[in-house]
Design a protein around this motif. Structure first.
Motif, PDB file in Angstrom:
ATOM      1  N   ALA A 158       0.955  -1.333  -0.002  1.00  0.00           N
ATOM      2  CA  ALA A 158      -0.025   0.094   0.105  1.00  0.00           C
ATOM      3  C   ALA A 158       0.627   1.331   0.138  1.00  0.00           C
ATOM      4  CB  ALA A 158      -0.849   0.025   1.307  1.00  0.00           C
ATOM      5  N   ALA A 159       1.781   1.386   0.763  1.00  0.00           N
ATOM      6  CA  ALA A 159       2.814   2.352   0.758  1.00  0.00           C
ATOM      7  C   ALA A 159       3.576   2.836  -0.535  1.00  0.00           C
ATOM      8  CB  ALA A 159       3.798   2.238   2.139  1.00  0.00           C
ATOM      9  N   LYS A 160       3.758   1.870  -1.016  1.00  0.00           N
ATOM     10  CA  LYS A 160       4.513   1.670  -2.492  1.00  0.00           C
ATOM     11  C   LYS A 160       3.474   2.145  -3.597  1.00  0.00           C
ATOM     12  CE  LYS A 160       8.803  -0.732  -1.831  1.00  0.00           C
ATOM     13  NZ  LYS A 160       9.974  -1.788  -2.039  1.00  0.00           N
ATOM     14  N   LEU A 205      -2.592   4.992  -5.686  1.00  0.00           N
ATOM     15  CA  LEU A 205      -3.682   5.188  -4.565  1.00  0.00           C
ATOM     16  C   LEU A 205      -3.598   6.746  -4.135  1.00  0.00           C
ATOM     17  CD1 LEU A 205      -3.159   2.272  -1.973  1.00  0.00           C
ATOM     18  CD2 LEU A 205      -5.203   2.782  -3.408  1.00  0.00           C
ATOM     19  N   ASP A 206      -4.753   7.261  -3.913  1.00  0.00           N
ATOM     20  CA  ASP A 206      -4.835   8.563  -3.239  1.00  0.00           C
ATOM     21  C   ASP A 206      -4.336   8.695  -2.059  1.00  0.00           C
ATOM     22  OD1 ASP A 206      -6.397  11.220  -3.060  1.00  0.00           O
ATOM     23  OD2 ASP A 206      -6.915  10.151  -1.219  1.00  0.00           O
ATOM     24  N   PRO A 207      -3.395   9.647  -1.870  1.00  0.00           N
ATOM     25  CA  PRO A 207      -2.643   9.841  -0.325  1.00  0.00           C
ATOM     26  C   PRO A 207      -3.421   9.320   0.824  1.00  0.00           C
ATOM     27  CG  PRO A 207      -2.068  11.442  -1.966  1.00  0.00           C
ATOM     28  CD  PRO A 207      -3.300  10.949  -2.576  1.00  0.00           C
ATOM     29  N   LYS A 208      -4.851   9.908   0.924  1.00  0.00           N
ATOM     30  CA  LYS A 208      -5.652   9.649   2.207  1.00  0.00           C
ATOM     31  C   LYS A 208      -5.878   8.073   2.154  1.00  0.00           C
ATOM     32  CE  LYS A 208      -7.406  14.091   3.385  1.00  0.00           C
ATOM     33  NZ  LYS A 208      -8.543  14.912   3.402  1.00  0.00           N
ATOM     34  N   VAL A 209      -6.256   7.668   1.272  1.00  0.00           N
ATOM     35  CA  VAL A 209      -6.610   6.114   1.184  1.00  0.00           C
ATOM     36  C   VAL A 209      -5.202   5.227   1.578  1.00  0.00           C
ATOM     37  CG1 VAL A 209      -7.497   4.321  -0.191  1.00  0.00           C
ATOM     38  CG2 VAL A 209      -8.521   6.685  -0.562  1.00  0.00           C
ATOM     39  N   ALA A 257       2.429   6.586  10.246  1.00  0.00           N
ATOM     40  CA  ALA A 257       1.243   6.343   9.170  1.00  0.00           C
ATOM     41  C   ALA A 257       0.010   7.130   9.299  1.00  0.00           C
ATOM     42  CB  ALA A 257       0.785   4.841   9.042  1.00  0.00           C
ATOM     43  N   HIS A 258      -0.442   7.108  10.438  1.00  0.00           N
ATOM     44  CA  HIS A 258      -1.515   8.285  11.090  1.00  0.00           C
ATOM     45  C   HIS A 258      -1.368   9.587  10.595  1.00  0.00           C
ATOM     46  CE1 HIS A 258      -4.926   9.084  13.173  1.00  0.00           C
ATOM     47  NE2 HIS A 258      -4.354   9.975  13.783  1.00  0.00           N
ATOM     48  N   ILE A 259       0.123   9.995  10.779  1.00  0.00           N
ATOM     49  CA  ILE A 259       0.365  11.384  10.291  1.00  0.00           C
ATOM     50  C   ILE A 259       0.646  11.577   8.713  1.00  0.00           C
ATOM     51  CG2 ILE A 259       0.764  12.273  12.613  1.00  0.00           C
ATOM     52  CD1 ILE A 259       3.727  12.281  11.782  1.00  0.00           C
ATOM     53  N   GLY A 260       0.590  10.415   8.116  1.00  0.00           N
ATOM     54  CA  GLY A 260       0.700  10.491   6.647  1.00  0.00           C
ATOM     55  C   GLY A 260       2.214  10.555   6.110  1.00  0.00           C
ATOM     56  N   GLY A 261       2.856   9.902   6.987  1.00  0.00           N
ATOM     57  CA  GLY A 261       4.327   9.933   6.993  1.00  0.00           C
ATOM     58  C   GLY A 261       5.074   9.047   5.937  1.00  0.00           C
ATOM     59  N   TRP A 262       4.077   8.027   5.352  1.00  0.00           N
ATOM     60  CA  TRP A 262       4.832   6.903   4.668  1.00  0.00           C
ATOM     61  C   TRP A 262       4.286   7.216   2.998  1.00  0.00           C
ATOM     62  CZ3 TRP A 262       8.420   4.572   6.792  1.00  0.00           C
ATOM     63  CH2 TRP A 262       8.474   4.359   8.030  1.00  0.00           C
ATOM     64  N   ASP A 263       5.390   7.172   2.157  1.00  0.00           N
ATOM     65  CA  ASP A 263       4.841   6.910   0.635  1.00  0.00           C
ATOM     66  C   ASP A 263       5.914   6.466   0.009  1.00  0.00           C
ATOM     67  OD1 ASP A 263       7.050   8.702   0.335  1.00  0.00           O
ATOM     68  OD2 ASP A 263       6.217  10.622   0.527  1.00  0.00           O
ATOM     69  N   HIS A 264       6.034   6.203  -1.453  1.00  0.00           N
ATOM     70  CA  HIS A 264       6.806   5.304  -1.970  1.00  0.00           C
ATOM     71  C   HIS A 264       8.346   5.790  -1.961  1.00  0.00           C
ATOM     72  CE1 HIS A 264       6.296   8.660  -4.833  1.00  0.00           C
ATOM     73  NE2 HIS A 264       7.409   8.291  -5.371  1.00  0.00           N
ATOM     74  N   ASN A 265       8.439   7.116  -1.395  1.00  0.00           N
ATOM     75  CA  ASN A 265      10.056   7.290  -1.230  1.00  0.00           C
ATOM     76  C   ASN A 265      10.484   6.783   0.046  1.00  0.00           C
ATOM     77  OD1 ASN A 265      10.282   9.274  -3.435  1.00  0.00           O
ATOM     78  ND2 ASN A 265       8.860  10.714  -2.431  1.00  0.00           N
ATOM     79  N   ASN A 266       9.871   6.512   0.903  1.00  0.00           N
ATOM     80  CA  ASN A 266      10.410   6.215   2.120  1.00  0.00           C
ATOM     81  C   ASN A 266       9.887   4.746   2.611  1.00  0.00           C
ATOM     82  OD1 ASN A 266       8.178   6.674   3.193  1.00  0.00           O
ATOM     83  ND2 ASN A 266       8.757   8.411   4.614  1.00  0.00           N
TER      84      ASN A 266
END
Lengths: 120, 333
Positions: B215-217, B221-225, B296-305
Motif C-alpha cells: 500500500a505504501a509503495k 492510490l489517493d494519499p489519504k486512502v 502512518a497516522h500522520i501520513g508519513g509513509w509514501d513510495h519514497n520512504n
C-alpha cells in the motif's frame, strides 16, 4: 516487495488475480494445519519427525524466499543469510556424531562401508 | 558510504557504535549482578548510543535531497546500506537462535522423553513382555498419571520390566527422564491451542506487513486512502503480535500452574529461555511498530520512504521464521 515480480510470478497473478505473497500466505497456513495435524495422527516417532522437519523446511523456504524476497534479491543477501547456517550444521553434525547410537545405531543402508561390525 | 549522488562526506568517523557497545556491556553486567541501577544506566547509555548513531549516520528522511545511504566495497557494493545492515543483523540472530536450538538438541538426544516411553512400550509389545492386547498408548497411560507423574512400579509391570528405575533416574537420583513441554502440550488440545493460534497469528501478521508495504509503495492510490491502508495493515500486525504475547503468557501460566512445568528443570529452562527470547523479539518489534503506525497516522509513509517498512518487515518475517523452528521443536516434538 511488489516491484520484484518475475515472469512466473506475473503469470501467477494474471491467472489467479492474486500475487505470490497471497499464495505464499495460503500455503503457509495450510502447511501449519498439516504440521499440527501430524501430531494427532498417531504416527510413529520417525514418521512424526519426518513430517515436522519436512513441513518446517517448506515453511522456512516460503518465508525466506518470498516474504523476505530472497528469491529475487541480490544473491549476496542470500549468502549472508545462509552463512551462519554452516555453523549450525556443524553443530548438529557434532551432536549427531556424539550421541550414543548416532553412528553405530544407523541402519545398514546408511553405512556403505558397513562390513558387519564397527569394532576395529 | 555515500548519499546516492550527494557524496560529500569524506570522513565518516562516529563514536556512536562504541557508546552503544559500552552501554550493552554495562547493561549485561548489571543483569548478571542483578543490579537494577547498573542495568538501567546501561540501557540509557545503549539507547543514547543507538539514537546518536541513527541520527548521525542514518539521516534518511525519504526526500530527494537526503536519499538512501549506499554501501560500497565487497560484498554489498551499491546496495542500500540499511538493507545490508538488517541482513547482517539477521545473520547474528541466526547464530543466537542456532545456539539455543543446538543446546536443546544436545540435551534432548540424551534424555528419555515421552517419545522414548512410547518406543519402549512398543518394544515391550513386540517382544511379548507386555500383557496381551495392550497398546503403546495404553501402556503409556499406565506409566504416567493424568498429571504426568511417573508411576514407576506400575510402568515396570506393564512393560514386563523393560522400563525400570534407570529409565526415570540414575542411582544418584539425577533425572534421566525429562518432562518436555511437548509432552504436556500434545497430550491436551486446549494446551496446544494457544501455540497453534500463535503460529497462525504470526503468519497472518507477516502477510499484513507485506500488505502495508504494498500500500505504501502504491503510487496510484489517493494519499489519504494510502495512509489509511498502511495504518490499518500495520495496526492489524500490532494486534496480532499483541495477541501472540498474551497467548504465550497464558500458555506459560497454564504450564506452570497446571503441570508444575517450571524453569527449575532442565527441559523447562530450555523451553522458557528460548520461547522467552523469541517473545522479547516480538515485543521489540511491537515497540517499533507503534512508531510506524503513528507515522502512518500522520501520513508519513509514501513510495519514497516505504523501504523502511520493508526493512522492518525483514525483521518481523525473521521472528516468524524463528517460530517456524521453535514451534515444532518445542511444542510438537
Amino acid at each position: 516487495m511488489g516491484e520484484h515480480q518475475t515472469g512466473w510470478q506475473k503469470a501467477l497473478y494474471e491467472k489467479t488475480g492474486q500475487d505470490v505473497y497471497f499464495w505464499n500466505f495460503v500455503f503457509l497456513m495450510v502447511f501449519t494445519a498439516i504440521e499440527v495435524g501430524a501430531v494427532y495422527l498417531s504416527l510413529t516417532y520417525g514418521a512424526t519427525v519426518f513430517a515436522l522437519v519436512s513441513v518446517g523446511i517448506v515453511k522456512f523456504f516460503g518465508i525466506a524466499a518470498f516474504f523476505m524476497h530472497l528469491w529475487d534479491d541480490e544473491r549476496e543477501l542470500t549468502y549472508t543469510f545462509v552463512f551462519p547456517f554452516i555453523f549450525v550444521v556443524i553443530l548438529f553434525l557434532g551432536i549427531a556424531f556424539t550421541t550414543p547410537g548416532g553412528v553405530a545405531g544407523l541402519p545398514a543402508w546408511c553405512s556403505p562401508e558397513f562390513i558387519g561390525s564397527y569394532s576395529p | 558510504m555515500s548519499y546516492g549522488d550527494h557524496d560529500d562526506h569524506g570522513h565518516h568517523g562516529s563514536w556512536a557504535p562504541i557508546i552503544a557497545s559500552l552501554g550493552t556491556m554495562i547493561f549485561l553486567y548489571g543483569f548478571s549482578e542483578a543490579s537494577m541501577g547498573i542495568t538501567a544506566i546501561g540501557l540509557v547509555v545503549l539507547i543514547w548510543g543507538l539514537f546518536t548513531w541513527w541520527k548521525g549516520d542514518l539521516p534518511f528522511d525519504g526526500s530527494e535531497k537526503m536519499g538512501e545511504l549506499k554501501s560500497y566495497g565487497t560484498p554489498f557494493g551499491g546496495m542500500n546500506i540499511r538493507k545490508a545492515g538488517i541482513w547482517l543483523f539477521l545473520m547474528s540472530e541466526v547464530m543466537i537462535f542456532g545456539s539455543f536450538f543446538g543446546a536443546y538438541m544436545r540435551m534432548r538426544t540424551n534424555w528419555n522423553t515421552h517419545w522414548t516411553l512410547l518406543d519402549k512400550a512398543q518394544e515391550a509389545i513386540d517382544s511379548s513382555l507386555a500383557a496381551p492386547g495392550a497398546t503403546a498408548k495404553s501402556i503409556y497411560k499406565e506409566c504416567l498419571s493424568e498429571k504426568h507423574t511417573p508411576m514407576i512400579t506400575q510402568c515396570e509391570e506393564a512393560t514386563g520390566g523393560l522400563v525400570n528405575q534407570t529409565f526415570w533416574h540414575t542411582e544418584s537420583s539425577t533425572p534421566v527422564y525429562q518432562h518436555v513441554a511437548a509432552e504436556y502440550i500434545t497430550a491436551d488440545f486446549m494446551t496446544l491451542l494457544p501455540g497453534a493460534i500463535n503460529t497462525f497469528a504470526l503468519i497472518l501478521s507477516s502477510f499484513t506487513v507485506v500488505l502495508a508495504l504494498k500500500a505504501a509503495k502504491n503510487v496510484d492510490l489517493d494519499p489519504k486512502v494510502r495512509d489509511k491502508k498502511v495504518r490499518n495493515y500495520l495496526a492489524m500486525t500490532l494486534m496480532l503480535g499483541t495477541l501472540f504475547l498474551i497467548l504465550k503468557l497464558w500458555e506459560w501460566n497454564h504450564l506452570i500452574h497446571d503441570y508444575d512445568f517450571t524453569i527449575s528443570t532442565l527441559a523447562g529452562s530450555f523451553f522458557y529461555v528460548t520461547t522467552g527470547a523469541h517473545g522479547v523479539h516480538v515485543f521489540v518489534g511491537l515497540v517499533f511498530l507503534t512508531y510506524f503506525i503513528y507515522k502512518a497516522h500522520i501520513g508519513g509513509w509514501d513510495h519514497n520512504n516505504a523501504q523502511s517498512i520493508e526493512y522492518y518487515g525483514l525483521y518481523w518475517h525473521f521472528v516468524d521464521l524463528a517460530w517456524v523452528i521453535i514451534f515444532p521443536a518445542f511444542y510438537l516434538y
